[in-house]
Scaffold this motif. Structure first.
Motif, short mmCIF file in Angstrom:
data_model
loop_
_atom_site.label_atom_id
_atom_site.label_comp_id
_atom_site.label_asym_id
_atom_site.label_seq_id
_atom_site.Cartn_x
_atom_site.Cartn_y
_atom_site.Cartn_z
N ASP A 1 0.85 -1.19 0.00
CA ASP A 1 0.00 0.00 0.00
C ASP A 1 0.89 1.24 0.00
N ARG A 2 0.81 2.04 -1.06
CA ARG A 2 1.70 3.20 -1.19
C ARG A 2 1.49 4.23 -0.10
N SER A 3 0.24 4.43 0.28
CA SER A 3 -0.05 5.42 1.31
C SER A 3 0.55 4.99 2.65
N LEU A 4 0.33 3.73 3.03
CA LEU A 4 0.87 3.22 4.28
C LEU A 4 2.40 3.20 4.25
N THR A 5 2.95 2.81 3.10
CA THR A 5 4.40 2.77 2.98
C THR A 5 4.99 4.17 3.13
N GLY A 6 4.33 5.18 2.56
CA GLY A 6 4.80 6.56 2.69
C GLY A 6 4.77 7.02 4.14
N GLU A 7 3.71 6.64 4.87
CA GLU A 7 3.62 7.00 6.28
C GLU A 7 4.75 6.34 7.07
N ALA A 8 5.04 5.08 6.74
CA ALA A 8 6.11 4.36 7.43
C ALA A 8 7.47 5.01 7.16
N ARG A 9 7.69 5.45 5.92
CA ARG A 9 8.96 6.11 5.60
C ARG A 9 9.13 7.39 6.41
N GLN A 10 8.04 8.13 6.56
CA GLN A 10 8.10 9.36 7.35
C GLN A 10 8.52 9.06 8.78
#
Length: 228
Positions: A188-197
């Motif tokens: 999931d791109r959205s969840l992955t982006g949140e994890a990267r943050q």
């Protein structure tokens, strides 16, 4: 009247007003062209109809404004009720329980992975050491005299192989934890982006923000650590 109905009525009123003005313009143009059958009464009567149509447009616009205001008010009232229900029934306990379970599971994963990796490192170091001793005792034996005993090994990264039986490769605990998180996020791109943050931010800031967003999280995390 709903906003949709009011917009439809306004469109109709505007179309009728346009038609009325077109009739006035057509009559006046006929006079300019010399048509003596068009009288002042004809033009005056049509202008009155056009003026009335214009007033109906104004009335329709006001009805639309009122309908939109009433709709906004009704939606705001409904959202206010939903918000009050949300606040009165919001329960973070399932989230806190899941956090505690996830932390415990992840810590267990790190522990067993680290234990396995340490064991592989231990055997690999011993295997590399004895392989070097074997090479020194018999330079003609080649780079892997340990193969004569059925094994090979290296230390960076730690790897042990037994011919015909299998291999064991060390896994870095942090990478294993990251891999588990990646599987949970499931692309999931959205969840992955949140994890990267989160990974890119200072750990203390992340925990401070989460503690502010989820009431009771700090206590749940503290309890989890105390139970270890």
């Amino acid at each position: 009247m709903t906003p949709t109905e009011a917009r439809t009525a306004l469109d109709t009123a505007r179309a009728e007003a346009d038609q009325a003005h077109e009739v006035v313009e057509a009559l006046t143009e006929r006079v300019r062209e010399g048509d003596e059958q068009v009288t002042a009464e004809h033009i005056a009567g049509q202008r009155q109809l056009a003026e009335l149509a214009g007033l109906r447009v104004t009335a329709a616009e006001r009805k639309l404004t009122a309908a939109e205001a009433a709709d906004r008010d009704a939606r705001a009232q409904a959202i206010a009720a939903d918000a009050r229900t949300l606040i009165s029934t919001d329960d973070t306990r399932p989230v806190l329980d899941a956090v505690q379970a996830a932390v415990a599971a992840l810590e267990h994963l790190l522990a067993v992975t680290a234990s396995r990796t340490a064991r592989i490192h231990e055997v690999a170091e011993q295997a590399v050491k004895v392989n070097e001793e074997l090479k020194r005792s018999d330079p003609a034996a080649g780079p892997w005299p340990s193969s004569n005993y059925g094994f090979r090994a290296q230390t960076f990264p730690a790897h042990v192989a037994v011919m015909g039986e299998g291999t064991a490769d060390a896994i870095r605990p942090g990478r294993m934890a990251a891999a588990v998180l990646a599987m949970a996020l499931d692309g999931d791109r959205s969840l992955t982006g949140e994890a990267r943050q989160v990974f890119n931010a200072p750990f203390e800031h992340v925990i401070e923000r989460l503690n502010a967003d989820v009431l009771g999280l700090a206590g749940a995390l503290r309890t989890t650590r105390e139970e270890r």
